[in-house]
Write an enzyme that holds these catalytic residues in place. Structure first.
Site, PDB file in Angstrom:
ATOM      1  N   ASN A  64      -1.126  13.073  -5.856  1.00  0.00           N
ATOM      2  CA  ASN A  64      -2.226  13.418  -6.764  1.00  0.00           C
ATOM      3  C   ASN A  64      -2.710  14.846  -6.530  1.00  0.00           C
ATOM      4  O   ASN A  64      -2.979  15.598  -7.476  1.00  0.00           O
ATOM      5  CB  ASN A  64      -3.380  12.430  -6.583  1.00  0.00           C
ATOM      6  CG  ASN A  64      -3.267  11.245  -7.515  1.00  0.00           C
ATOM      7  OD1 ASN A  64      -2.536  11.299  -8.503  1.00  0.00           O
ATOM      8  ND2 ASN A  64      -3.990  10.175  -7.219  1.00  0.00           N
ATOM      9  N   ASP A  89       0.869  -1.184   0.000  1.00  0.00           N
ATOM     10  CA  ASP A  89       0.000   0.000   0.000  1.00  0.00           C
ATOM     11  C   ASP A  89       0.906   1.235   0.000  1.00  0.00           C
ATOM     12  O   ASP A  89       1.720   1.425   0.907  1.00  0.00           O
ATOM     13  CB  ASP A  89      -0.910  -0.024   1.226  1.00  0.00           C
ATOM     14  CG  ASP A  89      -1.947   1.073   1.148  1.00  0.00           C
ATOM     15  OD1 ASP A  89      -2.600   1.208   0.100  1.00  0.00           O
ATOM     16  OD2 ASP A  89      -2.089   1.824   2.138  1.00  0.00           O
ATOM     17  N   HIS A 143      -3.334  14.112 -11.521  1.00  0.00           N
ATOM     18  CA  HIS A 143      -3.488  12.675 -11.749  1.00  0.00           C
ATOM     19  C   HIS A 143      -2.543  12.158 -12.819  1.00  0.00           C
ATOM     20  O   HIS A 143      -2.200  10.968 -12.813  1.00  0.00           O
ATOM     21  CB  HIS A 143      -4.944  12.356 -12.134  1.00  0.00           C
ATOM     22  CG  HIS A 143      -5.885  12.490 -10.979  1.00  0.00           C
ATOM     23  ND1 HIS A 143      -5.988  11.532  -9.995  1.00  0.00           N
ATOM     24  CD2 HIS A 143      -6.748  13.488 -10.636  1.00  0.00           C
ATOM     25  CE1 HIS A 143      -6.888  11.917  -9.093  1.00  0.00           C
ATOM     26  NE2 HIS A 143      -7.367  13.098  -9.452  1.00  0.00           N
ATOM     27  N   ASP A 186      -0.500   8.860 -12.250  1.00  0.00           N
ATOM     28  CA  ASP A 186      -0.513   7.676 -13.114  1.00  0.00           C
ATOM     29  C   ASP A 186       0.894   7.259 -13.494  1.00  0.00           C
ATOM     30  O   ASP A 186       1.234   6.061 -13.495  1.00  0.00           O
ATOM     31  CB  ASP A 186      -1.333   7.951 -14.374  1.00  0.00           C
ATOM     32  CG  ASP A 186      -2.819   8.040 -14.087  1.00  0.00           C
ATOM     33  OD1 ASP A 186      -3.217   7.647 -12.975  1.00  0.00           O
ATOM     34  OD2 ASP A 186      -3.564   8.514 -14.975  1.00  0.00           O
ATOM     35  N   ASP A 215      -4.041   2.603  -5.377  1.00  0.00           N
ATOM     36  CA  ASP A 215      -2.610   2.660  -5.061  1.00  0.00           C
ATOM     37  C   ASP A 215      -2.186   1.410  -4.304  1.00  0.00           C
ATOM     38  O   ASP A 215      -1.244   1.439  -3.515  1.00  0.00           O
ATOM     39  CB  ASP A 215      -2.287   3.912  -4.243  1.00  0.00           C
ATOM     40  CG  ASP A 215      -3.044   3.957  -2.929  1.00  0.00           C
ATOM     41  OD1 ASP A 215      -3.983   3.151  -2.747  1.00  0.00           O
ATOM     42  OD2 ASP A 215      -2.694   4.794  -2.059  1.00  0.00           O
TER      43      ASP A 215
END
Length: 651
Positions: A525, A517, A530, A534, A560
C-alpha cells in the site's frame, strides 16, 4: 358492457394487478410517518417492549422516515390492513397468507429464531394439561375434555392444534366437551388449566420456555400433551412446524423506501439491541408459506373457508320481496330481451380487448386441461400464433421448470386433476422461452365455476417476477458478502462458523478454521497505493477460491485478513491446506496493473471440536497460532494447541 360483465372485469383486474412488486426507485420524499403494526399475541405491553427498539432502529437508519409502533389483536388486524392504516405489518404466518390474498401486502423478510440450527426458522403449537393429569398423554386423550385456545382465527393459538386433533381422528365439534377462547394475552390459557376451568390449553411454542426463563412457578405445574420431538428445535411442541412470522409491507409502499427498509432489516444481526429486545436472531430472505396454505385447505379455514351465505335462509326471510321483484323483472325482461344478444356480443368483445391489454400472460383451460384462450402476452411468451396454441396442452405451450432442480414442472400431456395438482403445489417457476431466454414467473391458478355454453374451468395468470427475484437475491448477497473481494463478510462467516462448530460438537462432521494474515501488505500500500492494494486483495481472494473446495467457506474478515472454514478437515489436513496457501502466495509474484507484486502470508489453524467453546475462542486460538507462525519467520503455518484454547470471560 353489461353490469355483470363489468363487475367480473373489475374484480379480475383487482385480483391480478399488473404492476410488479418492485419498480424503479423513486426520489426520496420529505420525512413521513410510517406505522408498524404488530400482532400482540402476548399483550400490548409485551409487544411494545419487544418491538419499540426495532422501530427506533428503522427511524435511525432510514432518512426521511419516522416509524411508530401500533400493537393490534386478531380482530383489529384485518380491519386495520383493509383501511391501509399500517405501512409495515408483523403477524403470524396464517394471518399473513390471508392478508396477502385479500389486501395485497407483500412479505420482505422472515423472522429468524435466536437458536442456531433451529428447524428451518419454524414454530409450532403446544398443548398443556395439569401435571397431575396422568390420563392426558396423547392428543387422542383429549376426547371428551374441555380445551381452551387463543382465538378462533389464531394460527399458532388454535389452527395448528386443530389440524393435529383432526389427524388424530377427533372431531373438534363432537368429540371435545367444549372449546373456549381466552383472547390475548395467551397466558390466560395456562391460568385456566391450573384453576380447573379447562382440562387443557393450547398456544404457540416458546411461551413455556419464556415463562420458565423468567422463573414463573406455573411451568412446573403443567405437562405437555402429545409432545413431539424435532431435530435442532429447542422448544416443546405438540404439532408439526410451520414458517416463522414474516415482515410484510403495504402493496403500494414507495419502492425506494421499501428498498431501504429491506436493507436495514437484513443488516440486523443477533447481537444488535433491537434483535436482543425482540428475542430474535435477525431476519432472512422471505420463506415459502405453502405449508400454511395446506393447513388452511385441509381445515377449510382462512382463504378456504366456505361462504357463510345460506340461500334457503335468505329465501325464507325475503320470499315476499323476492316474488314482487321477480314480477317486476319479468315485465322488464319482455322489453329487454330484444337487445340482449347485441349487448352480450359487445360485452364479449370488450372483455377480450381488456384481456388483450393486460401485460401479464392470461391462459384459460377447459375441463380436460386443453387451452381455450391465450392473450397476446401469453402468445409472446410461447412464441406462437393464436391458431397454433388453441387445442395444445399447457406443457406443449410453455416450458415450465421447477426452481432449483430444473425438472419439468408439468408431466407430459398433463390433464384435469393432475394438471391442477402440479400447478397448485407451487407459486413460482422457471420459464424457458423458445429463444432460450429464461424468466422467473409467478403462477396464479383460479378454478372457475361451470357456466352454461362455456367449457372454461381454469384461469391461469403468469407474472414475470424475474427483476423482483434478482433484486432480492442482490440485496441478500450484499448483506452477507464483502464488496471488494466478493467473499463472505465477517458477519456471514461467523454464522457459518457457528453452524460448523455445532456439527463438530455433535460429532456429525469435523472442520478446521484457518486464519490467513498477509505479510508485507502495508509495504505494498505504501509503495504502490491503495488501488494496487485493493487489486492485490482481489487476487488473493481468487487464489483462496482456487485452493478451497466448493463447500468450504471463505471470507475477508478484516483489512488484509482472510479466513477459511475447511469442512471435513482435521488440524493436520488444515495445516497442509495452510502450507498450500502460503506457497501459492509466496512462490511467485502476483501481476497487478502490469507490475510484479511480492506478497506472503502466515496461517493459523485450529481444529473445531468440543474443546472450542465458541466463535470468539476459535478466532483467538487461530490468531495466536498465526502470530506463532509469524514469529517463526512469516510464510509459516501454526497449529493451535489445546493450551491456546480457553473460554473468554467478561464483556
Amino acid at each position: 358492457m353489461s353490469g355483470g360483465l363489468a363487475v367480473f372485469l373489475v374484480g379480475f383486474l383487482l385480483l391480478y394487478p399488473s404492476a410488479p412488486l418492485f419498480a424503479e426507485e423513486t426520489a426520496a420524499v420529505d420525512e413521513q410517518r410510517l406505522v408498524f403494526g404488530v400482532l400482540a399475541h402476548r399483550g400490548d405491553d409485551v409487544a411494545r417492549q419487544r418491538w419499540t427498539p426495532f422501530v427506533e432502529y428503522l427511524s435511525e437508519q432510514i432518512d426521511g422516515a419516522r416509524f411508530v409502533l401500533e400493537p393490534v389483536d386478531n380482530d383489529g388486524l384485518q380491519a386495520a390492513v383493509a383501511d391501509q392504516r399500517f405501512d409495515l405489518i408483523l403477524t403470524n404466518s396464517g394471518s399473513y397468507v390471508m392478508l396477502e390474498q385479500q389486501h395485497g401486502i407483500s412479505r420482505i423478510a422472515t423472522m429468524q429464531p435466536r437458536q442456531v440450527g433451529r428447524d428451518e426458522d419454524r414454530f409450532g403449537a403446544v398443548v398443556i394439561a395439569r401435571a397431575d393429569r396422568d390420563d392426558l398423554v396423547e392428543l387422542d386423550d383429549l376426547r371428551g375434555q374441555r380445551l381452551s385456545a387463543v382465538h378462533p382465527d389464531a394460527f399458532g393459538g388454535w389452527w395448528m392444534t386443530w389440524r393435529e386433533l383432526q389427524a388424530a381422528g377427533l372431531d373438534v365439534e363432537s368429540d371435545l366437551a367444549s372449546v373456549v377462547f381466552t383472547g390475548f394475552p395467551v397466558g390466560r390459557g395456562l391460568d385456566w388449566v391450573l384453576q380447573g376451568e379447562v382440562d387443557a390449553a393450547t398456544f404457540r411454542t416458546g411461551i413455556l420456555e419464556d415463562l420458565e426463563a423468567r422463573g414463573d412457578p406455573r411451568v412446573e405445574q403443567v405437562r405437555v400433551v402429545g409432545e413431539r420431538a424435532f431435530p435442532s428445535f429447542t422448544y416443546r411442541a405438540s404439532t408439526r412446524l410451520y414458517p416463522e412470522w414474516p415482515l410484510a409491507m403495504r402493496g403500494d409502499l414507495d419502492t425506494g423506501l421499501a428498498h431501504a427498509i429491506l436493507l436495514a432489516t437484513l443488516s440486523l444481526d443477533a447481537e444488535h439491541p433491537a434483535s436482543q429486545a425482540a428475542g430474535i436472531g435477525g431476519w432472512a430472505a422471505p420463506r415459502s408459506y405453502e405449508d400454511v396454505h395446506g393447513l388452511m385447505y385441509e381445515l377449510g379455514v382462512g382463504l378456504y373457508a366456505p361462504q357463510p351465505f345460506d340461500i334457503l335462509v335468505w329465501l325464507r326471510d325475503n320470499i315476499l320481496w323476492l316474488v314482487s321483484a321477480l314480477a317486476v323483472v319479468a315485465l322488464l325482461a319482455l322489453l329487454y330481451v330484444s337487445r340482449v344478444h347485441t349487448r352480450v356480443r359487445r360485452s364479449g368483445r370488450n372483455l377480450e380487448r381488456s384481456m388483450d391489454a393486460i401485460p401479464d400472460a392470461v391462459i384459460t383451460l377447459d375441463a380436460r386441461g386443453g387451452i381455450s384462450y391465450v392473450n397476446p402476452a401469453a402468445r409472446e411468451l410461447a412464441g406462437l400464433t393464436r391458431d397454433q396454441v388453441l387445442g395444445c396442452s399447457l406443457d406443449q405451450l410453455l416450458d415450465l421448470r421447477e426452481l432449483g432442480t430444473g425438472r419439468p414442472l408439468l408431466p407430459a400431456d398433463a390433464r384435469g386433476e393432475a394438471l391442477n395438482q402440479a400447478l397448485g403445489e407451487r407459486s413460482d417457476a422457471r420459464l424457458v422461452r423458445r429463444d432460450g431466454h429464461e424468466l422467473i414467473v409467478r403462477i396464479a391458478r383460479t378454478a372457475l365455476d361451470p357456466v352454461a355454453g362455456s367449457s372454461v374451468r381454469t384461469l391461469l395468470v403468469l407474472t414475470d417476477v424475474s427483476e423482483e427475484r434478482r433484486l432480492v437475491d442482490r440485496l441478500v448477497h450484499e448483506a452477507s458478502h464483502d464488496g471488494l473481494t466478493g467473499l463472505l463478510n465477517r458477519r456471514a462467516f461467523e454464522r457459518e462458523l457457528e453452524i460448523a462448530m455445532h456439527a463438530a460438537r455433535d460429532n456429525r462432521a469435523v472442520a478446521s478454521l484457518l486464519l490467513v494474515d498477509l505479510d508485507y501488505f502495508k509495504d505494498v500500500n505504501d509503495r504502490h497505493g491503495h488501488r494496487v492494494g485493493d487489486e492485490l486483495l482481489r487476487q488473493v481472494a481468487h487464489v483462496l477460491r482456487q485452493l478451497t473446495r466448493g463447500h468450504d467457506a471463505v471470507a475477508r474478515i478484516g483489512g488484509d485478513e482472510f479466513a477459511v472454514i475447511a469442512r471435513d478437515t482435521n488440524a493436520e489436513y488444515g495445516r497442509i491446506l495452510g502450507q498450500r496457501i502460503c506457497s501459492a502466495l509466496a512462490d511467485r509474484p502476483l501481476q497487478v496493473e502490469a507490475r510484479d507484486v511480492t506478497i506472503g502470508a502466515s496461517v493459523g489453524v485450529v481444529e473445531l471440536g468440543p474443546d472450542v467453546p465458541g466463535v470468539d475462542e476459535a478466532f483467538v486460538a487461530a490468531d495466536r497460532a498465526c502470530y506463532q507462525a509469524k514469529d517463526q519467520g512469516r510464510g509459516q503455518v501454526g497449529v493451535a494447541r489445546k493450551a491456546d484454547i480457553y473460554p473468554i470471560t467478561g464483556a
